[in-house]
Design a protein around this motif. Structure first.
Motif, PDB file in Angstrom:
ATOM      1  N   PHE A  13       0.804  -0.891   0.086  1.00  0.00           N
ATOM      2  CA  PHE A  13      -0.417   0.029   0.119  1.00  0.00           C
ATOM      3  C   PHE A  13       0.712   1.055   0.044  1.00  0.00           C
ATOM      4  CE2 PHE A  13      -3.261  -2.929   2.369  1.00  0.00           C
ATOM      5  CZ  PHE A  13      -3.559  -3.495   1.127  1.00  0.00           C
ATOM      6  N   PHE A  14       1.566   1.320   0.865  1.00  0.00           N
ATOM      7  CA  PHE A  14       3.238   2.309   0.942  1.00  0.00           C
ATOM      8  C   PHE A  14       3.463   2.560  -0.472  1.00  0.00           C
ATOM      9  CE2 PHE A  14       6.847   3.944   1.501  1.00  0.00           C
ATOM     10  CZ  PHE A  14       7.200   4.995   1.785  1.00  0.00           C
ATOM     11  N   SER A  17       0.797   3.718  -3.248  1.00  0.00           N
ATOM     12  CA  SER A  17       0.196   4.380  -2.755  1.00  0.00           C
ATOM     13  C   SER A  17       1.124   6.178  -3.147  1.00  0.00           C
ATOM     14  CB  SER A  17      -0.177   4.981  -1.525  1.00  0.00           C
ATOM     15  OG  SER A  17       0.746   5.062  -0.611  1.00  0.00           O
ATOM     16  N   LEU A  18       2.315   5.839  -3.466  1.00  0.00           N
ATOM     17  CA  LEU A  18       3.479   6.539  -3.831  1.00  0.00           C
ATOM     18  C   LEU A  18       3.991   7.070  -5.730  1.00  0.00           C
ATOM     19  CD1 LEU A  18       6.683   5.962  -0.870  1.00  0.00           C
ATOM     20  CD2 LEU A  18       4.646   7.852  -1.455  1.00  0.00           C
ATOM     21  N   MET A  21       0.719   8.584  -6.779  1.00  0.00           N
ATOM     22  CA  MET A  21       1.057  10.778  -5.993  1.00  0.00           C
ATOM     23  C   MET A  21       1.978  10.839  -7.171  1.00  0.00           C
ATOM     24  SD  MET A  21       2.496  12.392  -3.096  1.00  0.00           S
ATOM     25  CE  MET A  21       4.646  12.009  -4.201  1.00  0.00           C
ATOM     26  N   ARG A  24      -0.103  11.439 -10.139  1.00  0.00           N
ATOM     27  CA  ARG A  24      -1.589  11.783 -10.382  1.00  0.00           C
ATOM     28  C   ARG A  24      -0.407  13.627 -10.368  1.00  0.00           C
ATOM     29  NH1 ARG A  24      -4.042  11.868  -5.401  1.00  0.00           N
ATOM     30  NH2 ARG A  24      -3.021  10.288  -5.580  1.00  0.00           N
ATOM     31  N   ARG A  28      -1.356  16.930 -12.888  1.00  0.00           N
ATOM     32  CA  ARG A  28      -1.684  18.201 -12.159  1.00  0.00           C
ATOM     33  C   ARG A  28      -1.199  19.204 -13.023  1.00  0.00           C
ATOM     34  NH1 ARG A  28      -0.772  18.371  -5.614  1.00  0.00           N
ATOM     35  NH2 ARG A  28      -2.851  15.863  -6.125  1.00  0.00           N
ATOM     36  N   GLU A  92      15.183   8.430   1.085  1.00  0.00           N
ATOM     37  CA  GLU A  92      16.321   8.573   2.577  1.00  0.00           C
ATOM     38  C   GLU A  92      15.756   9.146   3.862  1.00  0.00           C
ATOM     39  OE1 GLU A  92      19.571  11.173   2.359  1.00  0.00           O
ATOM     40  OE2 GLU A  92      20.226  11.000   4.481  1.00  0.00           O
ATOM     41  N   SER A  93      14.543   9.697   3.986  1.00  0.00           N
ATOM     42  CA  SER A  93      13.676   9.561   5.136  1.00  0.00           C
ATOM     43  C   SER A  93      13.551   8.364   5.197  1.00  0.00           C
ATOM     44  CB  SER A  93      12.811  11.173   5.056  1.00  0.00           C
ATOM     45  OG  SER A  93      12.529  10.816   4.175  1.00  0.00           O
ATOM     46  N   TYR A  94      12.642   7.907   4.662  1.00  0.00           N
ATOM     47  CA  TYR A  94      12.040   7.125   4.601  1.00  0.00           C
ATOM     48  C   TYR A  94      13.126   6.101   5.579  1.00  0.00           C
ATOM     49  CZ  TYR A  94       7.875   8.999   2.705  1.00  0.00           C
ATOM     50  OH  TYR A  94       6.882   9.951   1.677  1.00  0.00           O
ATOM     51  N   ILE A  95      13.753   5.964   4.675  1.00  0.00           N
ATOM     52  CA  ILE A  95      14.942   4.430   5.301  1.00  0.00           C
ATOM     53  C   ILE A  95      15.457   4.555   6.187  1.00  0.00           C
ATOM     54  CG2 ILE A  95      17.497   3.857   4.937  1.00  0.00           C
ATOM     55  CD1 ILE A  95      16.540   3.945   1.982  1.00  0.00           C
ATOM     56  N   PHE A  98      12.728   4.234   8.882  1.00  0.00           N
ATOM     57  CA  PHE A  98      10.901   2.944   8.835  1.00  0.00           C
ATOM     58  C   PHE A  98      12.159   1.774   8.260  1.00  0.00           C
ATOM     59  CE2 PHE A  98       7.734   6.087   8.628  1.00  0.00           C
ATOM     60  CZ  PHE A  98       6.912   5.702  10.174  1.00  0.00           C
ATOM     61  N   ARG A 108       9.294   1.960  -6.689  1.00  0.00           N
ATOM     62  CA  ARG A 108       8.610   3.448  -6.886  1.00  0.00           C
ATOM     63  C   ARG A 108       8.471   4.306  -8.582  1.00  0.00           C
ATOM     64  NH1 ARG A 108       8.702   8.702  -2.921  1.00  0.00           N
ATOM     65  NH2 ARG A 108       7.775  10.027  -4.299  1.00  0.00           N
TER      66      ARG A 108
ATOM     67  N   ILE B  78      16.436  -0.930  12.278  1.00  0.00           N
ATOM     68  CA  ILE B  78      17.063   0.364  10.638  1.00  0.00           C
ATOM     69  C   ILE B  78      18.479  -0.427  10.412  1.00  0.00           C
ATOM     70  CG2 ILE B  78      17.299   2.763  10.968  1.00  0.00           C
ATOM     71  CD1 ILE B  78      15.123   3.559  11.855  1.00  0.00           C
ATOM     72  N   SER B  94       7.789   3.809  16.359  1.00  0.00           N
ATOM     73  CA  SER B  94       9.090   3.317  16.527  1.00  0.00           C
ATOM     74  C   SER B  94       9.194   5.196  17.048  1.00  0.00           C
ATOM     75  CB  SER B  94      10.514   4.002  16.570  1.00  0.00           C
ATOM     76  OG  SER B  94       9.087   3.225  14.912  1.00  0.00           O
ATOM     77  N   LEU B 100      10.723  13.761   9.928  1.00  0.00           N
ATOM     78  CA  LEU B 100      11.366  13.713   8.600  1.00  0.00           C
ATOM     79  C   LEU B 100      10.288  11.983   7.965  1.00  0.00           C
ATOM     80  CD1 LEU B 100      15.157  11.450   9.372  1.00  0.00           C
ATOM     81  CD2 LEU B 100      14.490  14.079   8.334  1.00  0.00           C
ATOM     82  N   GLY B 101      10.645  12.219   6.605  1.00  0.00           N
ATOM     83  CA  GLY B 101       9.490  10.716   6.040  1.00  0.00           C
ATOM     84  C   GLY B 101       8.648  11.918   5.237  1.00  0.00           C
ATOM     85  N   GLU B 110      -2.404  13.156   2.386  1.00  0.00           N
ATOM     86  CA  GLU B 110      -1.882  11.484   1.713  1.00  0.00           C
ATOM     87  C   GLU B 110      -0.548  11.531   3.048  1.00  0.00           C
ATOM     88  OE1 GLU B 110      -3.068  13.250  -2.777  1.00  0.00           O
ATOM     89  OE2 GLU B 110      -1.522  13.816  -1.586  1.00  0.00           O
ATOM     90  N   PHE B 114       0.624   7.248   3.894  1.00  0.00           N
ATOM     91  CA  PHE B 114       1.987   7.069   3.279  1.00  0.00           C
ATOM     92  C   PHE B 114       2.412   6.106   4.554  1.00  0.00           C
ATOM     93  CE2 PHE B 114       2.461  10.526  -0.267  1.00  0.00           C
ATOM     94  CZ  PHE B 114       1.049  10.172  -1.237  1.00  0.00           C
ATOM     95  N   TYR B 117       0.995   3.477   6.094  1.00  0.00           N
ATOM     96  CA  TYR B 117       0.700   2.240   5.649  1.00  0.00           C
ATOM     97  C   TYR B 117       2.402   1.318   5.470  1.00  0.00           C
ATOM     98  CZ  TYR B 117      -2.718   3.765   2.330  1.00  0.00           C
ATOM     99  OH  TYR B 117      -4.053   4.330   1.836  1.00  0.00           O
ATOM    100  N   LEU B 118       3.334   2.445   5.552  1.00  0.00           N
ATOM    101  CA  LEU B 118       4.699   2.117   5.737  1.00  0.00           C
ATOM    102  C   LEU B 118       4.720   1.611   7.430  1.00  0.00           C
ATOM    103  CD1 LEU B 118       6.690   1.900   4.758  1.00  0.00           C
ATOM    104  CD2 LEU B 118       7.762   4.568   5.642  1.00  0.00           C
ATOM    105  N   PRO B 123      -5.426   0.054   3.916  1.00  0.00           N
ATOM    106  CA  PRO B 123      -6.163   1.595   3.758  1.00  0.00           C
ATOM    107  C   PRO B 123      -8.069   1.480   4.289  1.00  0.00           C
ATOM    108  CG  PRO B 123      -5.727   0.159   1.813  1.00  0.00           C
ATOM    109  CD  PRO B 123      -5.231  -0.702   2.227  1.00  0.00           C
TER     110      PRO B 123
END
Lengths: 274, 251
Positions: A13-14, A17-18, A21, A24, A28, A92-95, A98, A108, B78, B94, B100-101, B110, B114, B117-118, B123
């Motif tokens: 889902f992550f 949805s990216l 986006m 879109r 847009r 990076e910020s997700y890495i 999570f 992606r 991580i 956490s 960030l992120g 939105e 996101f 989901y992570l 949904p």
């Protein structure tokens, strides 16, 4: 391996949805909407057609579909590679927050590129249908009609699957490489430019049939069988030979195995290099 | 269900003065001359042994750079240990680096999806929670705006609201109690208290030595990547305090 794919699926889902986006936000505010994906290959095709018509007296009805399929394919490959170089920096910020499997970040980009490729393919099919060759000649059947040509289209499905795997693995490889080596993207852009001319995108290998050495070189290009897989059904209404499929599958396997090996080494260390 | 075990865990990583190497340099230098961009080895964690069961509330203390946050990131998955065994059972939430992120181009709604989901939501489950998250963040109309226009405070508000909307089994916190303006801080502290009460297991990094014994039953004192002391919270905090004050007196 199994667990890894499971983890990718778990956060579907992550990344889905990216991708949604990204698409879109690209569309847009543009009246053209979906046509936006097609603008680049159509414009390039037009330019090349005009140039080749005047310079080499190329006949348009065979040349236009050839170039358009070539450019659509090339668009997918270069997007996978070039955007792949950025994918881990983008994520990076997700890495950092999570512990998701790294392979989702290249995915992606590749899925976005695959969407554009899919739309391009649909137009290519239409062009191929309109400008198609004389099917009666190809099938050796005087009562064959244009619609017989469409029967070969399902052969594109395995092709798309192969291309998706190719794009994903290339994206992973170039993504990991650019995390380690900061100038990867720059060098890759140059290499891709050269590769573009060494790939039969705006010509066919037959164009150079008098130059044996060049032909041999072109046949070494691992991207050639993929172009055949796309062009055979769309331009000539033929199902590609099994050998072509096998060759493409072999190229994909090498790329996927390399990507898996690279991920295995880098997955745990990637974050320290970002 | 919730369980954490670290056995002889070590974490080392190599850093370089310049961010990353160039392929050009890598090939040329390897062949012809020694690197001008030498790597440094950082031994961030040394021989960490830790065993936490359900109900444990662990506080991690120590001076800056002692490896507190590193442990937390290791527990979150991580960072992977360079050697040793890490076992974490239970759904983790956490709370660190939460600002960030975000996808700058996407709006608040939105981004709620996101990040949820992570965190493992679907949904359907997100749809059920979205409203509550929005209300808690108090961002109202701003949620329809792309996140790139948010102020730092608004970003943290949203991040905190999302991150604390799930019911974790394991809660990992890194000094995030100072979120947003004063009113929101009180609210956030209340929410944290609720979460801490509900979580089966909690690990928190903090410099607030006074609050620590109220939150935690156990504590670890980290020093240069090693465990200096581990035990009941009040004792470890007292020992740490004595050491810091001793240093201050000596100086």
């Amino acid at each position: 391996m199994h667990a890894y794919l499971g983890a990718i699926w778990k956060c579907r889902f992550f990344w889905l949805s990216l991708v949604k986006m990204d698409l879109r936000s690209r569309y847009r505010g543009s009246l053209l909407g979906l046509c936006w994906s097609l603008l680049h290959p159509i414009a390039m095709t037009t330019i090349l057609c005009v140039v080749f018509r005047f310079a080499f007296h190329q006949a348009l009805d065979t040349y236009a579909p050839l170039v358009f399929t070539g450019l659509t394919f090339w668009g997918f490959i270069s997007a996978s590679v070039i955007q792949g170089c950025n994918c881990f920096f983008q994520g990076e910020s997700y890495i950092r927050q999570f512990p998701a499997p790294m392979a989702i970040y290249p995915l992606r980009n590749v899925l976005g590129a695959a969407f554009h490729f899919g739309i391009g393919m649909m137009l290519a099919i239409v062009i191929g249908f309109v400008y198609g060759p004389d099917v009666r000649e190809i099938y050796g059947n005087p009562s064959a009609t244009r619609f017989h040509q469409l029967l070969s289209l399902p052969s594109l499905l395995p092709t798309c699957l192969l291309l998706l795997m190719l794009g994903w693995s290339l994206s992973i490889l170039f993504g990991l490489l650019s995390v380690r080596f900061r100038d990867t993207r720059h060098l890759t852009e140059i290499a891709l430019q050269g590769m573009f001319y060494l790939t039969p995108v705006m010509y066919t290998i037959d164009t150079f049939k008098n130059q044996q050495r060049l032909t041999r070189l072109l046949h070494c290009n691992p991207l050639v069988p993929f172009l055949d897989l796309i062009r055979e059904p769309i331009l000539f209404g033929r199902v590609p030979s099994l050998a072509t499929y096998a060759l493409s599958a072999a190229v994909v396997s090498v790329s996927v195995l390399l990507a898996m090996a690279a991920l295995r080494i880098e997955e745990r260390r990637l974050i320290f290099h970002l | 269900m919730a369980r954490i075990e670290l056995e002889q865990v070590n974490l080392t990583f190599h850093v370089r003065q310049e961010r990353g190497v160039r392929l050009k340099d890598f090939i040329l230098k390897r062949l012809f001359m020694p690197s001008r961009n030498p790597g440094m080895k950082v031994h961030a964690l040394r021989d960490i042994n830790l065993r936490l069961e359900r109900g444990d509330r662990l506080g991690i203390i120590g001076h800056n750079g002692a490896g507190k946050s590193t442990i937390l990131k290791l527990l979150a998955g991580i960072y992977q240990p360079s050697s040793g065994r890490r076992l974490v059972e239970g759904r983790i939430s956490s709370l660190f680096d939460i600002a960030l992120g975000f996808e700058g181009e996407a709006n608040g709604w939105e981004n709620i999806s996101f990040r949820s989901y992570l965190q493992g939501e679907t949904p359907t489950s997100v749809r059920a929670k979205k409203q509550a998250i929005a209300e808690f963040s108090e961002l109202g109309e701003f949620l329809n705006m792309p996140v790139r226009f948010y102020s730092a405070g608004m970003m943290v508000r949203l991040a905190f609201s999302i991150a604390t909307a799930i019911e974790p089994e394991i809660l990992l916190v890194d000094e995030v109690l100072s979120v947003g303006d004063l009113a929101f801080q009180n609210k956030a502290r209340e929410r944290m208290r609720e979460m801490m009460a509900k979580a089966h297991l909690m690990v928190v990094v903090s410099h607030d030595l006074d609050a620590m014994p109220q939150m935690c039953n156990r504590a670890v004192w980290m020093d240069h990547g090693q465990v200096r002391a581990m035990g009941p919270c009040a004792e470890v905090v007292a020992a740490y305090r004595a050491s810091v004050e001793g240093h201050a007196l000596a100086a």
